[in-house]
Design an enzyme around this catalytic site. Structure first.
Site, PDB file in Angstrom:
ATOM      1  N   GLY B  40       0.839  -1.197   0.000  1.00 26.61           N
ATOM      2  CA  GLY B  40       0.000   0.000   0.000  1.00 26.61           C
ATOM      3  C   GLY B  40       0.867   1.238   0.000  1.00 26.61           C
ATOM      4  N   GLY B  42      -0.417   4.617   0.087  1.00 28.75           N
ATOM      5  CA  GLY B  42      -1.136   5.841   0.443  1.00 28.75           C
ATOM      6  C   GLY B  42      -0.277   6.653   1.411  1.00 28.75           C
ATOM      7  N   LEU B  43      -0.925   7.528   2.167  1.00 23.36           N
ATOM      8  CA  LEU B  43      -0.156   8.381   3.071  1.00 23.36           C
ATOM      9  C   LEU B  43       0.737   7.577   3.987  1.00 23.36           C
ATOM     10  CD1 LEU B  43      -2.733  11.100   4.113  1.00 23.36           C
ATOM     11  CD2 LEU B  43      -0.732  11.378   2.672  1.00 23.36           C
ATOM     12  N   HIS B 266     -20.792   9.035   7.108  1.00 25.77           N
ATOM     13  CA  HIS B 266     -20.778  10.479   6.930  1.00 25.77           C
ATOM     14  C   HIS B 266     -22.163  10.947   6.506  1.00 25.77           C
ATOM     15  CE1 HIS B 266     -19.398  14.409   5.782  1.00 25.77           C
ATOM     16  NE2 HIS B 266     -18.212  14.129   6.263  1.00 25.77           N
ATOM     17  N   ARG B 331     -21.914  14.070  13.447  1.00 21.52           N
ATOM     18  CA  ARG B 331     -22.100  13.230  12.277  1.00 21.52           C
ATOM     19  C   ARG B 331     -23.040  12.051  12.514  1.00 21.52           C
ATOM     20  NH1 ARG B 331     -15.977  12.596   9.682  1.00 21.52           N
ATOM     21  NH2 ARG B 331     -15.858  14.723   8.928  1.00 21.52           N
ATOM     22  N   HIS B 406     -17.818   5.953   5.220  1.00 21.51           N
ATOM     23  CA  HIS B 406     -16.739   6.845   4.826  1.00 21.51           C
ATOM     24  C   HIS B 406     -15.368   6.382   5.309  1.00 21.51           C
ATOM     25  CE1 HIS B 406     -14.664  10.440   3.802  1.00 21.51           C
ATOM     26  NE2 HIS B 406     -14.507  10.854   5.024  1.00 21.51           N
ATOM     27  N   ARG B 440     -13.824   8.676  14.481  1.00 20.84           N
ATOM     28  CA  ARG B 440     -12.691   9.518  14.108  1.00 20.84           C
ATOM     29  C   ARG B 440     -13.137  10.967  13.943  1.00 20.84           C
ATOM     30  NH1 ARG B 440     -10.958  11.777   9.659  1.00 20.84           N
ATOM     31  NH2 ARG B 440     -12.386  10.672   8.276  1.00 20.84           N
TER      32      ARG B 440
END
Lengths: 247, 642
Positions: B40, B42-43, B266, B331, B406, B440
């Site tokens: 992976g 990603g970030l 979300h 949310r 989400h 989160r």
């Protein structure tokens, strides 16, 4: 609505050809890729191989998707990737020709999927600031003029989809390369390597087989993020300085 | 079994510093002897791979996309939190820590969260040095905004594309290391299995998505940075390719899966328009600052154009039910209430599968009050995005919204060193469970991914490597050969079914059960039903799925089939966790456990633990291992939004 699709089908070991498919009862609310999903679901259900195309986020930001619709990169809607183009843009009975990016530096892998790793090689050759993790000073040690920061951001919004190459009569990657050169070249953090960067990235771009710019401006016209042609001029200036400096 | 997170004891402010001193350090000349696999990009994955390569480790990276730059971190809009206190509004590491623990509804490990807040500032420094073009003020200094109801402005952002800019920063750092040949990167390559040797994670089996070739890759440690599992719901804001396979195969090899029931839904996404919808698009929830949420009061009105419904016949349900917070409830509360009104048959918009699942978000009053220009100034890009997708003009007619999956807070269980219970297997970013607890907060995902990748894992992985000094292995060792054979067997089984239904048919069915019974609002009875329905879909899948094409060539149907096969097993683990957690916490809402105001009601006495599930076989209830949570610095409290 019902559509006729002439789709380029090609596998690695064969010459390509157009095949005709019909897309039936397409909802105007569907995205272009969802329309293709429906065609593919039908093909898969019949045990036939689906039409292959790159796609991932379907929000217009990852840069995976892209092909030509009636000869236009990302289709008829300006400033929009094909994944964000919706079928209401088309009419019942339309016949659409769908084909992959055409550029020798982007060989076709299968159907509408092409190999864009040349873009990664361009970045690997200089599209970065050489700063090791942990070696950064406090973020506020170096203020950046807001105008420059915004301009650098606009260049950095490039999603690396390759539409600019596909639209260019010379299959040049100047818009892509200049966007990265300009993003970093306009920021103080990017100054130390500014001229080596442009020199190395342009060399790699040329080695990859991309053509040269002859100012058609087709790239800017199809860019889904509206990356400006001005960056090409800016890169050429930097390149000239690099040559003078003998970098 | 009681799990130990091995978080250091003592003063929380000094814990990370002391820990870094007490763990083993690999000296610079020895680092180049160790091989690390990162799955992976990603970030979390890109930042970890780049940082470890800079340190001298031999790194191999893998991603299923055609370039590391395309990972779904790129789609994050809002921003990234850091405790810089640049706005001089009293922010501090302790405040960011406190807000994150409380926001996670007291289901995260305090010391991990404190460390996250501590390294948050270094992330901003690092990103700026890389040339990440964050928003700036006319002074030339960085701008901040308040995000997700935080009382301080600590969110750094780059227009609505913060994830893109941070990912490109990490990607550039990774590209530099690839160019320097310190990292060997593999595009279009998907992990299929984890290879264990003597109980340690020593390699992975991959499928080359172009050639179909199955290969083994061995190393001294394996890092999973493979993102979240939101696509188990079929429709989510995740990218199409996001999947649970890497984490789930590790789970089947013995790694524990922690808190899978914590899923963030979300509230402000563009609703489903038809049966063939492939994904959902999120719009910033800042829209609720000026938009009023309503549905018709009477079922007879749901088909009428919104503007033809008289004011008295509109049900502003958030304003009526939560007079103090109104449309700005958190949310989960907003999402739940949208579901309830649609359950009652008051939903509006397109009818999909016989029901309408959307509510209005109306700006008419705000436009009348502030003028269209003021609204355009604030939300122009969101209104533009909405009209592009729906073809409607939200300045004239109300938007329609509905909640969508989400982010997933659960993930593989890891200790303070980000290592799972399988020695050598490290898990970072959204793929682990660690820092967000049951919910989160906005602008915390980017922070956690980069904290793990830049500033935690590169240090902690050395402790494993130098303590164990794994012996070298070849790619064709017996364990690797066996794992490759297992993967080939699984693929052949899928190819040989030759049924009559496409893969997506089963994925959609699974998604429907997950949204209905294991989604926004859950009940013991509903979860029991889900636990009966999921295995039935799975059984039908293995009998009747159609995977055309060949195994040894590019085959998107086969890629999807493998991912959906794992989702069909994983969904059951998620449902078991949701059923077992007989309390409400954060994103996990059990209808049996709510306050009089309809708020999530925790049961700290019985459920203040991390639930880490161990694999027992397909269709068998997994074994529960508990890591007790204690709160020494943040006092347990109950939320109220009335």
């Amino acid at each position: 609505m019902n559509l006729t699709l002439k789709v380029w089908r090609q596998s690695t070991d064969s010459d390509g050809r157009f095949e005709t498919y019909t897309a039936e009862n397409v909802s105007a609310e569907a995205s272009f890729l969802e329309m293709l999903d429906v065609v593919n679901d039908k093909l898969e259900g019949q045990g036939e191989e689906p039409i292959v195309f790159d796609h991932d986020c379907r929000e217009g930001i990852c840069g995976s998707c892209g092909f030509l619709v009636d000869g236009v990169a990302h289709g008829p809607e300006t400033g929009t990737t094909i994944c964000q183009t919706h079928m209401r843009k088309f009419n019942d009975g339309d016949s659409l020709t769908i084909e992959p990016w055409r550029a020798s530096a982007f060989p076709v892998i299968k159907d509408l999927m092409v190999d864009r790793t040349a873009f990664d090689r361009i970045i690997e050759s200089g599209g970065y600031v050489s700063v090791r993790t942990g070696a950064a000073p406090d973020a506020h040690t170096m203020p950046v003029n807001k105008h420059d920061a915004d301009d650098a951001f606009n260049a950095a919004t490039c999603i690396g989809c390759g539409a600019c190459v596909a639209a260019c009569p010379n299959a040049a990657a100047m818009l892509f390369t200049s966007a990265k050169v300009s993003h970093l070249g306009m920021l103080p953090q990017g100054q130390v390597e500014r001229y080596e960067r442009v020199s190395n990235m342009v060399d790699t771009m040329e080695e990859a087989g991309f053509g040269a710019c002859s100012n058609h401006g087709e790239c800017e016209a199809v860019c889904p993020k509206g990356v400006s042609l001005n960056y090409i001029a800016r890169m050429n200036r930097d390149l000239a300085v690099a040559k003078l400096k003998g970098v | 079994m009681i799990l130990d997170g091995k978080a250091p004891t003592g003063d929380i402010e000094e814990a990370w510093d002391k820990h870094r001193f007490s763990i083993k350090v690999v000296n610079p000349s020895n680092k180049r002897k160790f091989k690390v696999i990162v799955v992976g990009t990603g970030l979390a994955g890109a930042s970890a791979a780049a940082s470890m390569a800079e340190m001298g480790y031999q790194v191999q990276t893998f991603c299923y996309q055609d370039s590391p730059r395309r990972a779904h971190s790129i789609a994050a809009q809002g921003g990234i939190n850091a405790a810089k206190n640049y706005q001089n509004d009293g922010d501090s590491i302790f405040r960011l820590f406190y807000d994150t623990v409380k926001g996670g509804d007291f289901r995260s490990r305090e010391r991990n969260v404190y460390r996250l807040a501590q390294v948050s500032n270094s992330i901003i420094d690092q990103a700026v040095a890389q040339g990440v073009p964050f928003a700036r003020e006319y002074s030339g200094l960085l701008g901040n905004r308040s995000f997700g109801g935080a009382q301080v402005s600590r969110t750094f952002y780059a227009a609505g594309q913060t994830g893109q800019q941070l990912l490109l920063g990490a990607y550039q750092a990774l590209a530099r290391q690839i160019g320097l040949k310190n990292v060997v990167h593999h595009n279009r390559t998907e992990m299929q299995d984890l290879i264990l040797v003597d109980g340690q994670a020593r390699g992975i089996v991959t499928r080359n998505l172009i050639t179909g070739q199955i290969e083994s890759h061995m190393a001294d440690a394996v890092v999973l940075a493979t993102g979240g599992y939101g696509n188990v719901y079929y429709l989510s804001t995740n990218a199409m390719g996001c999947n649970v396979t890497a984490g789930f195969q590790a789970y089947k090899r013995g790694a524990y899966f922690a808190n899978p029931c914590y899923v963030q839904i979300h509230p402000t996404c563009i609703p489903v328009h038809g049966e063939f919808q492939s994904k959902l698009t999120l719009m910033s929830e800042s829209l609720r600052n000026d938009g009023r949420v309503w549905v018709p009061r009477n079922k007879e009105d749901v088909e009428k154009p919104a503007r033809d419904i008289a004011e008295a016949d509109r049900y502003y349900y958030l304003e009526e039910r939560y007079p103090a917070f109104g449309n700005l409830v958190p949310r989960d509360v907003a999402a739940r209430n949208s579901k309830y009104v649609c359950d009652e048959g008051l939903g509006v918009g397109h009818k999909v599968n016989g029901e309408r699942r959307a509510v209005y978000l109306d700006f008419a009053e705000a436009i009348k009050r502030d003028g269209e220009d003021a609204i355009r100034e604030k939300y122009g890009n969101l209104f533009h995005m909405y009209s592009k997708i729906t073809g409607e003009n939200p300045y004239k007619v109300p938007m329609r919204i509905y909640p969508a999956v989400h982010y997933t807070m659960g993930g593989l269980w890891v200790d303070y060193n980000l290592m799972s219970n399988v020695p050598g297997l490290h898990v970072i970013g959204e793929a682990n469970f660690s820092d967000h607890g049951a919910n989160r907060l906005g602008a915390s995902a980017l922070m956690q991914g980069l904290a793990d990748g830049y500033f935690v894992l590169p240090y902690t992985i050395g402790n494993f490597l130098w303590s164990e000094r794994p012996k070298p292995l070849t790619n064709d060792c017996a364990e690797a050969q066996q794992a490759v054979a297992d993967v080939k067997g699984r693929i052949n089984t899928l190819m040989d079914i030759k049924g009559g239904k496409p893969v997506d048919y089963f994925h959609r069915q699974l998604g429907k059960v997950m949204y209905d019974k294991v989604g926004i609002s859950r009940s013991g009875a509903g979860l029991k039903e889900a636990l009966e329905q999921i295995p039935a879909i799975r059984e039908e899948f293995w009998k009747n799925v159609s995977v055309p094409g060949k195994a040894n060539s590019l085959n998107p149907a086969l890629e999807k089939a493998g991912r959906v096969a794992d989702f069909l097993e994983f969904a059951e683990v998620l449902a078991h966790d949701a059923h077992d957690r007989d309390e409400s916490a954060g994103g996990h809402f059990r209808e049996e456990h709510q306050t009089e105001e309809g708020e999530a009601k925790r049961n700290d006495e019985d459920f203040s633990y991390v639930a880490a599930w161990g694999y027992q076989g397909v269709g068998v209830k997994p074994e529960l291992h508990k890591e007790p949570l204690s709160f020494d610095y943040v006092k347990l409290s109950q939320r109220s939004y009335k």
